[in-house]
Design a protein around this motif. Sequence first.
Motif, PDB file in Angstrom:
ATOM      1  N   LEU A   4       0.859  -1.187   0.000  1.00  0.00           N
ATOM      2  CA  LEU A   4       0.000   0.000   0.000  1.00  0.00           C
ATOM      3  C   LEU A   4       0.894   1.235   0.000  1.00  0.00           C
ATOM      4  O   LEU A   4       1.764   1.383   0.872  1.00  0.00           O
ATOM      5  CB  LEU A   4      -0.906   0.007   1.234  1.00  0.00           C
ATOM      6  N   ALA A   5       0.692   2.097  -0.997  1.00  0.00           N
ATOM      7  CA  ALA A   5       1.485   3.325  -1.125  1.00  0.00           C
ATOM      8  C   ALA A   5       0.598   4.508  -0.755  1.00  0.00           C
ATOM      9  O   ALA A   5      -0.442   4.723  -1.377  1.00  0.00           O
ATOM     10  CB  ALA A   5       1.987   3.460  -2.560  1.00  0.00           C
ATOM     11  N   ILE A   6       1.003   5.261   0.263  1.00  0.00           N
ATOM     12  CA  ILE A   6       0.202   6.399   0.732  1.00  0.00           C
ATOM     13  C   ILE A   6       0.994   7.672   0.477  1.00  0.00           C
ATOM     14  O   ILE A   6       2.114   7.841   0.978  1.00  0.00           O
ATOM     15  CB  ILE A   6      -0.131   6.251   2.231  1.00  0.00           C
ATOM     16  N   LEU A   7       0.411   8.567  -0.335  1.00  0.00           N
ATOM     17  CA  LEU A   7       1.135   9.782  -0.732  1.00  0.00           C
ATOM     18  C   LEU A   7       0.469  11.030  -0.158  1.00  0.00           C
ATOM     19  O   LEU A   7      -0.760  11.186  -0.233  1.00  0.00           O
ATOM     20  CB  LEU A   7       1.183   9.912  -2.257  1.00  0.00           C
ATOM     21  N   GLY A   8       1.293  11.930   0.334  1.00  0.00           N
ATOM     22  CA  GLY A   8       0.789  13.199   0.866  1.00  0.00           C
ATOM     23  C   GLY A   8       0.822  14.303  -0.160  1.00  0.00           C
ATOM     24  O   GLY A   8       0.771  15.485   0.196  1.00  0.00           O
ATOM     25  N   SER A   9       0.931  13.943  -1.426  1.00  0.00           N
ATOM     26  CA  SER A   9       0.897  14.907  -2.528  1.00  0.00           C
ATOM     27  C   SER A   9      -0.398  14.682  -3.293  1.00  0.00           C
ATOM     28  O   SER A   9      -0.944  13.581  -3.288  1.00  0.00           O
ATOM     29  CB  SER A   9       2.085  14.662  -3.466  1.00  0.00           C
ATOM     30  N   ARG A  10      -0.868  15.741  -3.971  1.00  0.00           N
ATOM     31  CA  ARG A  10      -2.079  15.548  -4.769  1.00  0.00           C
ATOM     32  C   ARG A  10      -1.758  15.381  -6.248  1.00  0.00           C
ATOM     33  O   ARG A  10      -2.652  15.214  -7.077  1.00  0.00           O
ATOM     34  CB  ARG A  10      -3.032  16.742  -4.578  1.00  0.00           C
ATOM     35  N   ASN A  11      -0.449  15.421  -6.575  1.00  0.00           N
ATOM     36  CA  ASN A  11      -0.058  15.467  -7.985  1.00  0.00           C
ATOM     37  C   ASN A  11       0.521  14.125  -8.452  1.00  0.00           C
ATOM     38  O   ASN A  11       1.673  13.800  -8.146  1.00  0.00           O
ATOM     39  CB  ASN A  11       0.975  16.581  -8.174  1.00  0.00           C
ATOM     40  N   ARG A  79      -3.987  -2.621   7.155  1.00  0.00           N
ATOM     41  CA  ARG A  79      -4.060  -3.933   7.820  1.00  0.00           C
ATOM     42  C   ARG A  79      -3.913  -5.066   6.797  1.00  0.00           C
ATOM     43  O   ARG A  79      -3.207  -6.044   7.020  1.00  0.00           O
ATOM     44  CB  ARG A  79      -5.395  -4.070   8.570  1.00  0.00           C
ATOM     45  N   ALA A  80      -4.556  -4.883   5.641  1.00  0.00           N
ATOM     46  CA  ALA A  80      -4.563  -5.956   4.642  1.00  0.00           C
ATOM     47  C   ALA A  80      -3.257  -6.045   3.837  1.00  0.00           C
ATOM     48  O   ALA A  80      -2.972  -7.088   3.246  1.00  0.00           O
ATOM     49  CB  ALA A  80      -5.744  -5.752   3.695  1.00  0.00           C
ATOM     50  N   ALA A  81      -2.476  -4.969   3.818  1.00  0.00           N
ATOM     51  CA  ALA A  81      -1.263  -4.958   2.993  1.00  0.00           C
ATOM     52  C   ALA A  81      -0.119  -5.683   3.704  1.00  0.00           C
ATOM     53  O   ALA A  81      -0.092  -5.786   4.927  1.00  0.00           O
ATOM     54  CB  ALA A  81      -0.850  -3.524   2.689  1.00  0.00           C
ATOM     55  N   ASP A  82       0.851  -6.149   2.908  1.00  0.00           N
ATOM     56  CA  ASP A  82       2.037  -6.783   3.485  1.00  0.00           C
ATOM     57  C   ASP A  82       3.089  -5.761   3.868  1.00  0.00           C
ATOM     58  O   ASP A  82       3.987  -6.043   4.668  1.00  0.00           O
ATOM     59  CB  ASP A  82       2.622  -7.781   2.477  1.00  0.00           C
ATOM     60  N   ALA A  83       3.022  -4.587   3.248  1.00  0.00           N
ATOM     61  CA  ALA A  83       3.959  -3.505   3.577  1.00  0.00           C
ATOM     62  C   ALA A  83       3.306  -2.190   3.184  1.00  0.00           C
ATOM     63  O   ALA A  83       2.439  -2.160   2.303  1.00  0.00           O
ATOM     64  CB  ALA A  83       5.276  -3.679   2.818  1.00  0.00           C
ATOM     65  N   VAL A  84       3.739  -1.118   3.862  1.00  0.00           N
ATOM     66  CA  VAL A  84       3.185   0.191   3.539  1.00  0.00           C
ATOM     67  C   VAL A  84       4.331   1.172   3.300  1.00  0.00           C
ATOM     68  O   VAL A  84       5.354   1.119   3.989  1.00  0.00           O
ATOM     69  CB  VAL A  84       2.207   0.675   4.647  1.00  0.00           C
ATOM     70  N   VAL A  85       4.173   2.005   2.271  1.00  0.00           N
ATOM     71  CA  VAL A  85       5.175   3.033   1.980  1.00  0.00           C
ATOM     72  C   VAL A  85       4.486   4.397   2.047  1.00  0.00           C
ATOM     73  O   VAL A  85       3.464   4.608   1.390  1.00  0.00           O
ATOM     74  CB  VAL A  85       5.811   2.835   0.585  1.00  0.00           C
ATOM     75  N   PHE A  86       5.036   5.271   2.876  1.00  0.00           N
ATOM     76  CA  PHE A  86       4.526   6.635   2.994  1.00  0.00           C
ATOM     77  C   PHE A  86       5.484   7.555   2.233  1.00  0.00           C
ATOM     78  O   PHE A  86       6.697   7.483   2.447  1.00  0.00           O
ATOM     79  CB  PHE A  86       4.499   7.094   4.455  1.00  0.00           C
ATOM     80  N   ALA A  87       4.943   8.430   1.381  1.00  0.00           N
ATOM     81  CA  ALA A  87       5.799   9.423   0.714  1.00  0.00           C
ATOM     82  C   ALA A  87       5.110  10.777   0.789  1.00  0.00           C
ATOM     83  O   ALA A  87       3.918  10.896   0.496  1.00  0.00           O
ATOM     84  CB  ALA A  87       6.041   9.039  -0.743  1.00  0.00           C
ATOM     85  N   THR A  88       5.871  11.772   1.192  1.00  0.00           N
ATOM     86  CA  THR A  88       5.277  13.108   1.318  1.00  0.00           C
ATOM     87  C   THR A  88       6.207  14.168   0.734  1.00  0.00           C
ATOM     88  O   THR A  88       7.432  14.041   0.828  1.00  0.00           O
ATOM     89  CB  THR A  88       5.003  13.444   2.803  1.00  0.00           C
ATOM     90  N   PRO A  89       5.622  15.221   0.165  1.00  0.00           N
ATOM     91  CA  PRO A  89       6.450  16.383  -0.129  1.00  0.00           C
ATOM     92  C   PRO A  89       6.797  17.073   1.193  1.00  0.00           C
ATOM     93  O   PRO A  89       6.031  16.955   2.157  1.00  0.00           O
ATOM     94  CB  PRO A  89       5.533  17.278  -0.979  1.00  0.00           C
TER      95      PRO A  89
END
Length: 187
Positions: A4-11, A79-89
Amino acid sequence: MHILAILGSRNPEGMTARAMKSLLEGAAEAGVTSESVYLPLIHIEHCRQCNDDGWGVCLKEGRCVIEDDDFASLTEKIRAADAVVFATPVYIGEPSESMKAYMDRLRRTARFSEIGRRVTEKKPAICISVAGGGGANANMCNGIMERACMKCGMDLMDLVPVRRQNLDLKCSQLKIEGKWLVEQVEK
Ligand SMILES: Cc1cc2nc3c(=O)[nH]c(=O)nc-3n(C[C@H](O)[C@H](O)[C@H](O)COP(=O)(O)O)c2cc1C
């Protein structure tokens, strides 16, 4: 394996997205699936600090009282993902407002109760901060996300600072990192 990739950018064409896509590209070569969520494009409210003492149902029930936004469904995806990556500007030396709003609520629901802890405990995680202006403060920004991930009991595997000036280099490294993440999680 699913990331699961969670990004704090809207672009989706921006620098943060480029960094994330590089990691996911490497991971995809290792055969895993992924989903990317751009926080400003979904509905995440701020913590309401419900009670006079500052707590809410998060303390004992590991959930947030706000149920008409996307917080719970996104957290279920973690919860369902095996790993999570957070990326933010990097915004003014910190994670973006959308990332902070999400992490502020996640650390409350994921830290203090047994039910909440089950969602994030030992979850492999990587944080990426992209300083796309002057290039300063990516480390400071990662420090803030690191603290949130640690409070959630995640297995924080790396913190990657990226500057506008080294974006191409970091994207090449992140592609390798994506493969490495898969190896680490699958071994
Ligand atoms: C409110 C705001 C504050 C910013 N503060 C910083 C900063 O402290 N350091 C920096 O290098 N860049 C800063 N930038 C530039 C962002 O890091 C840059 O826009 C971002 O990495 C690129 O966004 P994208 O990934 O959505 O393309 C700031 C941008 C905004 C909008």
